[in-house]
Design a protein around this motif. Structure first.
Motif, PDB file in Angstrom:
ATOM      1  N   PHE A  48      64.790   1.854  41.352  1.00  0.00           N
ATOM      2  CA  PHE A  48      64.163   1.620  40.047  1.00  0.00           C
ATOM      3  C   PHE A  48      64.940   2.332  38.933  1.00  0.00           C
ATOM      4  O   PHE A  48      64.951   1.891  37.798  1.00  0.00           O
ATOM      5  N   ASP A  49      65.531   3.457  39.279  1.00  0.00           N
ATOM      6  CA  ASP A  49      66.336   4.205  38.310  1.00  0.00           C
ATOM      7  C   ASP A  49      67.792   3.768  38.531  1.00  0.00           C
ATOM      8  O   ASP A  49      68.511   4.356  39.338  1.00  0.00           O
ATOM      9  N   LYS A  50      68.167   2.724  37.801  1.00  0.00           N
ATOM     10  CA  LYS A  50      69.460   2.082  38.032  1.00  0.00           C
ATOM     11  C   LYS A  50      70.603   3.082  37.851  1.00  0.00           C
ATOM     12  O   LYS A  50      70.671   3.793  36.842  1.00  0.00           O
ATOM     13  N   ASP A  51      71.471   3.143  38.818  1.00  0.00           N
ATOM     14  CA  ASP A  51      72.621   4.047  38.819  1.00  0.00           C
ATOM     15  C   ASP A  51      72.211   5.514  38.664  1.00  0.00           C
ATOM     16  O   ASP A  51      73.003   6.351  38.227  1.00  0.00           O
ATOM     17  N   ALA A  52      70.948   5.786  38.971  1.00  0.00           N
ATOM     18  CA  ALA A  52      70.416   7.166  38.907  1.00  0.00           C
ATOM     19  C   ALA A  52      70.619   7.811  37.531  1.00  0.00           C
ATOM     20  O   ALA A  52      70.777   9.036  37.428  1.00  0.00           O
ATOM     21  N   VAL A  53      70.580   6.980  36.503  1.00  0.00           N
ATOM     22  CA  VAL A  53      70.856   7.493  35.149  1.00  0.00           C
ATOM     23  C   VAL A  53      69.867   8.593  34.753  1.00  0.00           C
ATOM     24  O   VAL A  53      70.262   9.683  34.314  1.00  0.00           O
ATOM     25  N   ASP A  54      68.567   8.311  34.921  1.00  0.00           N
ATOM     26  CA  ASP A  54      67.549   9.295  34.515  1.00  0.00           C
ATOM     27  C   ASP A  54      67.642  10.555  35.382  1.00  0.00           C
ATOM     28  O   ASP A  54      67.486  11.667  34.909  1.00  0.00           O
ATOM     29  N   ILE A 112      70.244  11.770  36.951  1.00  0.00           N
ATOM     30  CA  ILE A 112      71.414  12.587  36.590  1.00  0.00           C
ATOM     31  C   ILE A 112      71.168  13.328  35.279  1.00  0.00           C
ATOM     32  O   ILE A 112      71.446  14.513  35.148  1.00  0.00           O
ATOM     33  N   ARG A 113      70.566  12.605  34.332  1.00  0.00           N
ATOM     34  CA  ARG A 113      70.299  13.244  33.039  1.00  0.00           C
ATOM     35  C   ARG A 113      69.407  14.468  33.249  1.00  0.00           C
ATOM     36  O   ARG A 113      69.625  15.527  32.685  1.00  0.00           O
ATOM     37  N   ARG A 114      68.418  14.300  34.107  1.00  0.00           N
ATOM     38  CA  ARG A 114      67.468  15.398  34.284  1.00  0.00           C
ATOM     39  C   ARG A 114      68.058  16.585  35.031  1.00  0.00           C
ATOM     40  O   ARG A 114      67.818  17.734  34.680  1.00  0.00           O
ATOM     41  N   PHE A 115      68.807  16.304  36.082  1.00  0.00           N
ATOM     42  CA  PHE A 115      69.194  17.419  36.950  1.00  0.00           C
ATOM     43  C   PHE A 115      70.603  17.962  36.722  1.00  0.00           C
ATOM     44  O   PHE A 115      70.959  18.973  37.296  1.00  0.00           O
ATOM     45  N   SER A 116      71.388  17.280  35.895  1.00  0.00           N
ATOM     46  CA  SER A 116      72.738  17.814  35.705  1.00  0.00           C
ATOM     47  C   SER A 116      72.888  18.574  34.406  1.00  0.00           C
ATOM     48  O   SER A 116      73.842  19.295  34.213  1.00  0.00           O
ATOM     49  N   ALA A 161      59.697  14.698  42.444  1.00  0.00           N
ATOM     50  CA  ALA A 161      59.457  13.763  43.551  1.00  0.00           C
ATOM     51  C   ALA A 161      59.486  12.326  43.033  1.00  0.00           C
ATOM     52  O   ALA A 161      60.028  11.420  43.680  1.00  0.00           O
ATOM     53  N   VAL A 162      58.918  12.128  41.845  1.00  0.00           N
ATOM     54  CA  VAL A 162      58.912  10.791  41.254  1.00  0.00           C
ATOM     55  C   VAL A 162      60.338  10.370  40.891  1.00  0.00           C
ATOM     56  O   VAL A 162      60.760   9.237  41.162  1.00  0.00           O
ATOM     57  N   ALA A 163      61.088  11.304  40.316  1.00  0.00           N
ATOM     58  CA  ALA A 163      62.473  10.992  39.932  1.00  0.00           C
ATOM     59  C   ALA A 163      63.283  10.585  41.158  1.00  0.00           C
ATOM     60  O   ALA A 163      64.048   9.613  41.132  1.00  0.00           O
ATOM     61  N   ALA A 164      63.099  11.323  42.249  1.00  0.00           N
ATOM     62  CA  ALA A 164      63.844  11.027  43.477  1.00  0.00           C
ATOM     63  C   ALA A 164      63.434   9.662  44.033  1.00  0.00           C
ATOM     64  O   ALA A 164      64.285   8.854  44.436  1.00  0.00           O
TER      65      ALA A 164
END
Lengths: 792, 235
Positions: free
Chosen positions: A561-567, A569-573, A551-554
């Motif tokens: 805050f998570d620019k370009d969803a980098v974190d 993507i790293r976590r969920f892909s 929920a926090v990541a989303a």
């Protein structure tokens, strides 16, 4: 503070150039053999030292470093000189030279030469005492300031800074030395250094040694982004020739390479290894016409450890698991002083995605200040996460902060004046953040407005103490929705008001919301999302529950805050990384899972067995026979130590499940008897001891692990106090066997009836007998056999 | 030297030897491979070395320009034909100490194997550094003797501190030692190679000066000293 120190501070505050001297060691090289202590020359040839100072002053240096770099009691050991003598002579020679130039004389404090715990053996207090001795001697000798330099360990820096600030009124400069990777040898980053030292309130910080100006520039740039303190650069004359250690950068080139530092706001400059008076002259000529950039006004707020900085931009997770409240297994670990269990909770939360770890070790009957210090120190040895010191006891808070190698959060104060008065000065001293709970002596207010009013009061008190606004965090308090349903909305409203009207970040323990209701995860998750939408930035939660961290990541993606969803993507892909002992097909019984070293599967099968078998039956009928089988194969030579330990590690997982079950059913701990294990005084190699520990615990013994470098007295005292009948001692080095012998002697002399087993790479059966041991454990398996013989 | 050339790989056969394993079952090899890969992606070995002139004395070897002298017969024998020696210090760094501490908490089985992998790694770094230094001297028709370290033969281990001071090793590579002469970071080595004009004494059997000489299972059972048996593990 005298007028000279005031004028130094004024010069720094105005960001006027302050020119330091160049290398002392380089200038002394012709007079020294390798291995000589340069500080001895202050005693034997004070004129030579004064002359070098004079050359630097003549070249334009305004601050000279006295020849005291290694004048600590540890480094002077065996030289026949003591710290006070050397510092008095060195500072006198410098003052002598400085007087005609009205220059500043710095007491120079270099590294002690031994590493601090957990990497080394020196304790923080021992380091502090060594630096205090130097600082006091330096002030008495008339130094104008103290310079802590060439440091690689942030813990050592903190010991030195506290020693100077608590025992003298000297202004303090601090410089660390970095590799070209941008970290120190111990992994400290320039950002963590900058945040920590800014928090401690020193006068200037920066970089010296190891590299030339060109290599230092990017590191200084990173440091400059994290502090508004004046910055120092004292670079080497380039990189040394690896063959003969000579430096090649000419004075002119050196000065030219130093020019770009002006734009970073570096205003204190000098030279380190390889630089000479000619370098300082060229430096002054080149830089004086330039003007250093002014201090940065806003620095992004951040907490940190020595190697990791967590900026408070976006939502950051504070892991809540290091806390005994409602956790019987954790309470037992506190009572048993089982630090390994406690810090393993930290490692697990780090792996699960926590950004900060809350540390709460308060339990009746526990020495909370001592435990807080020990847990904080141990955690820092294995995780890089910043910490939140969670206690209401000011003594425990200060012990925690003192041990904390970075910038921590203190959880918590509230609106009561007496509490604010006691705790805020401690928070300020260590540069920490503080959590203010919106309650006071009248309890938790019912309305958001009343909570806001308390938050305002806490902010005012913090500002009055000198704590900057960005370090004040407010907790608007979660109440259980099953008991006080209307309060959930008030909490959310209060968070919004504090965030919007006071501009403060907020903290909130979210899990309380669902107490007493089914499907707690859903409520926790929903409340968390609502709180984040209202401005919550620092939720305190259990990061081991994936839906919460998800929920926090989303949220961090949706709010940019998570620019370009980098974190994200790293976590969920990513596919989950393979682990060395991941369970395979998952079709083994418990005994086979243990024999094959399958940890996750061993835990799973244990849970299944416990549904219809008594815990101790699982231990005695399944686990121990499985280990015996592995042990027998080990002795036959058909199976080797790694397989034995992999099996023991799997069995350990099974045991953890069993212990949890017994404790939650109100039973007492599993124990077939207590065994002390210790690596003897002076020795730091503890993997052998830890292997033995795992095996013994698997056979149901309660191991009192005293750690490494354990003094004989502590072993004797514990053996008597805990009435322990078997003591296991480990030593890896020939140099520490004498400690083993001494420990045995003291155990025997105490008259306490116990058997002693010893082990370690350099031991032999005959030597073990010669020093008075009862048993020689040639390997881990043998130690389990001995335990069975002695304790049954 | 860059990390890649100091430690391009970790030889599983060497790891098995450190583990005392005479087997090479697939599970264990897989564990070694996984952990070796983790090491290789985060390790940064650091080295420092420097040449010094020697001065032979009846009971010791003096180092010109330094306070330290090397006492004992073994070092005198090794350096009998050498006027110079290269002193070196090597460390796998604090990162590996901390990695090992973490593993001990999370999985003792992995920790044990990791420890052996790191021991094999520091050996490999020493060998690779030696080869690289040897190449430099080969151009001058010089040869390096076998390596020798404090604690070997009759060379006291208490010389560790002097070796570090000679090389300024704390400043250069972050290497220190305790008052009991234990190096920290733990996976570290100090030592020297004599520089000889001929290859005559460059490679005395490392077994002869080993404290396990005559009782070492590897020496007794293998034609290749210190090799694990059987030597069928892939390298």
């Amino acid at each position: 503070m005298n007028h000279k120190q005031l004028s130094l501070r004024k010069q720094l505050a105005d960001r006027k150039w302050l020119f330091l001297d160049g290398a002392m060691g380089t200038m002394l090289q012709p007079y020294l053999r390798l291995g000589d202590r340069p500080e001895a020359l202050s005693f034997n040839k004070p004129q030579l030292i004064a002359d070098i100072h004079r050359q630097y002053l003549e070249s334009g240096a305004q601050v000279i470093y006295a020849n005291t770099f290694g004048a600590n009691a540890h480094k002077l050991m065996g030289t026949g000189l003591n710290t006070e003598q050397v510092i008095a002579a060195s500072v006198a020679a410098a003052k002598d030279a400085a007087a005609p130039y009205d220059a500043f004389v710095a007491l120079d404090l270099g590294p002690i030469g031994q590493l601090l715990e957990p990497a080394g053996l020196l304790t923080f207090q021992q380091a502090y005492d060594l630096f205090r001795q130097q600082a006091v001697a330096g002030e008495a000798a008339g130094a104008d300031l103290a310079v802590i330099e060439t440091m690689t360990d942030l813990a050592e820096v903190r010991a030195a800074v506290l020693a100077v600030k608590e025992n003298t009124s000297l202004p303090v400069f601090v410089t660390m030395t970095f590799e070209n990777t941008g970290r120190t040898f111990t992994g400290c980053s320039p950002e963590a250094f900058a945040y920590t030292l800014s928090g401690l309130g020193v006068d200037a910080i920066g970089i010296n040694c190891s590299l030339g100006p060109k290599e230092i520039f990017p590191i200084a740039q990173r440091m400059a982004a994290c502090t508004s303190l004046p910055l120092i650069v004292k670079a080497n004359a380039g990189l040394p020739d690896p063959k003969d250690n000579s430096y090649a950068v000419t004075p002119e080139l050196f000065a030219q390479q130093m020019e770009p530092f002006a734009q970073l706001g570096v205003s204190v400059v000098g030279g380190c290894c390889g630089t000479t008076p000619a370098h300082i002259r060229a430096l002054r000529n080149a830089l004086e016409p330039l003007r250093p950039a002014q201090a940065k006004e806003t620095i992004p707020p951040a907490v940190c450890s020595s190697s990791q900085v967590v900026t408070i931009d976006g939502v950051r997770i504070i892991g809540e698991r290091i806390n005994p409240t409602g956790k019987k297994r954790f309470q037992q670990a506190l009572r048993d002083h089982d630090l390994d269990y406690i810090i393993a909770q930290g490692v697990q939360q780090q792996d699960a995605g926590a950004h900060i770890l809350d540390v709460n070790v308060g339990l009746p009957g526990i020495d909370e200040p001592l435990m807080m210090e020990q847990v904080v120190r141990s955690l820092q040895g294995v995780t890089a996460l910043p910490l939140q010191i969670d206690s209401s006891d000011p003594v425990a808070i200060e012990r925690g902060l003192r041990a904390c190698n970075g910038i921590a959060i203190v959880n918590s104060v509230n609106g009561e004046q007496e509490i604010l008065d006691r705790i805020l000065p401690i928070v300020k001293k260590y540069g920490a953040f503080v959590v203010g709970l919106t309650l006071d002596s009248n309890g938790i207010p019912k309305t958001a407005e009343q909570r806001f009013e308390i938050a305002q009061r806490i902010l005012d008190a913090a500002l009055a103490t000198g704590i900057p606004k960005e370090k004040v965090l407010i907790d608007c308090l979660t109440l259980t929705v099953s008991a006080q349903q209307s309060q959930a909305a008030e909490t959310l409203r209060a968070i919004r008001m504090v965030r919007q009207q006071l501009g403060l970040h907020t903290v909130l323990g979210v899990s309380n919301i669902s107490f007493g209701l089914p499907n707690r995860e859903l409520l926790n998750h929903s409340f968390l999302s609502a709180a984040m939408e209202n401005g919550l930035t620092l939720p305190i939660l259990n990061p081991n529950i994936p839906s919460m961290t998800a929920a926090v990541a989303a949220f961090n993606v949706l709010h940019g805050f998570d620019k370009d969803a980098v974190d994200y993507i790293r976590r969920f892909s990513e596919e989950p990384a393979p682990v060395a002992s991941a369970p395979s097909a998952g079709s083994h019984d418990l005994a086979t899972a243990v024999k094959k070293g399958l940890r996750d599967e061993a835990a799973l099968r244990t849970r299944e067995l416990l549904e219809h078998q008594e815990p101790m039956d699982v231990v005695n009928q399944v686990l121990i026979p499985a280990l015996d089988q592995v042990g027998a194969d080990f002795e036959k030579g058909t199976l080797f130590l790694p397989q034995l330990i992999n099996a023991a590690a799997a069995s350990q997982e099974a045991f953890a499940v069993i212990k949890e079950r017994i404790l939650s059913a109100g039973g007492s701990n599993v124990s077939k008897g207590k065994i002390i294990l210790a690596t003897v005084k002076g020795d730091i190699h503890d993997i052998g001891k830890n292997i033995v520990k795992v095996l013994l615990e698997n056979y149901g013994y309660q191991v009192i692990d005293l750690g490494r470098d354990v003094p004989p007295e502590q072993i004797v005292q514990t053996a008597i106090a805990e009435n322990v009948r078997l003591v296991g001692l480990s030593a890896l080095m020939t140099t520490t066997l004498k400690s083993m012998e001494e420990t045995i002697r003291q155990l025997r002399a105490s008259g306490h009836p116990c058997k002693i087993m010893v082990g370690g790479a350099v031991l032999t059966e005959s030597y073990a007998m010669e020093i008075g041991a009862d048993y020689y454990a040639k390997d881990a398996k043998r130690s389990a056999d001995i335990a069975r013989e002695v304790l049954g | 030297m860059p990390a890649q050339s100091l430690l391009p790989e970790i030889n599983p056969a060497e790891v098995l030897r450190y583990l005392g394993c005479r087997c090479s079952c697939d599970d264990l090899l897989e564990q070694i491979r996984t952990l070796s890969a983790e090491i290789l992606c985060r390790i940064r070995p650091r080295t420092v070395f420097r040449e010094f002139q020697l001065n032979m004395k009846p009971h010791s070897v003096e180092i010109v320009g330094a306070t330290m002298a090397l006492p004992g017969n073994d070092i005198r024998n090794l350096l009998a034909n050498c006027h110079h020696a290269v002193f070196f210090a090597v460390t796998l760094g604090m990162e590996m100490d901390s990695f090992l501490r973490q593993k001990q908490l999370s999985n003792m089985g992995d920790a044990l194997v990791l420890d052996a992998c790191l021991s094999a790694a520091i050996d490999a770094v020493c060998n690779n550094l030696r080869n690289s230094v040897q190449e430099q001297y080969a151009a001058q028709n010089c040869f390096l003797t076998a390596g020798f370290s404090p604690g070997y033969g009759d060379l006291p281990i208490s010389l560790q501190q002097d070796f570090l001071a000679l090389l300024d090793a704390q400043r250069k590579i972050g290497l220190t030692c305790t008052s009991e002469s234990i190096l920290i970071p733990q996976k570290s080595v100090t030592g020297l190679w004599g520089i000889a004009d001929s290859p005559g004494n460059t490679a005395p059997s490392r077994c002869n000066s080993c404290s396990m000489h005559g009782k070492c299972p590897y020496q007794l059972e293998s034609s290749r000293p210190c090799d694990p048996l059987p030597t069928d593990a892939p390298s």
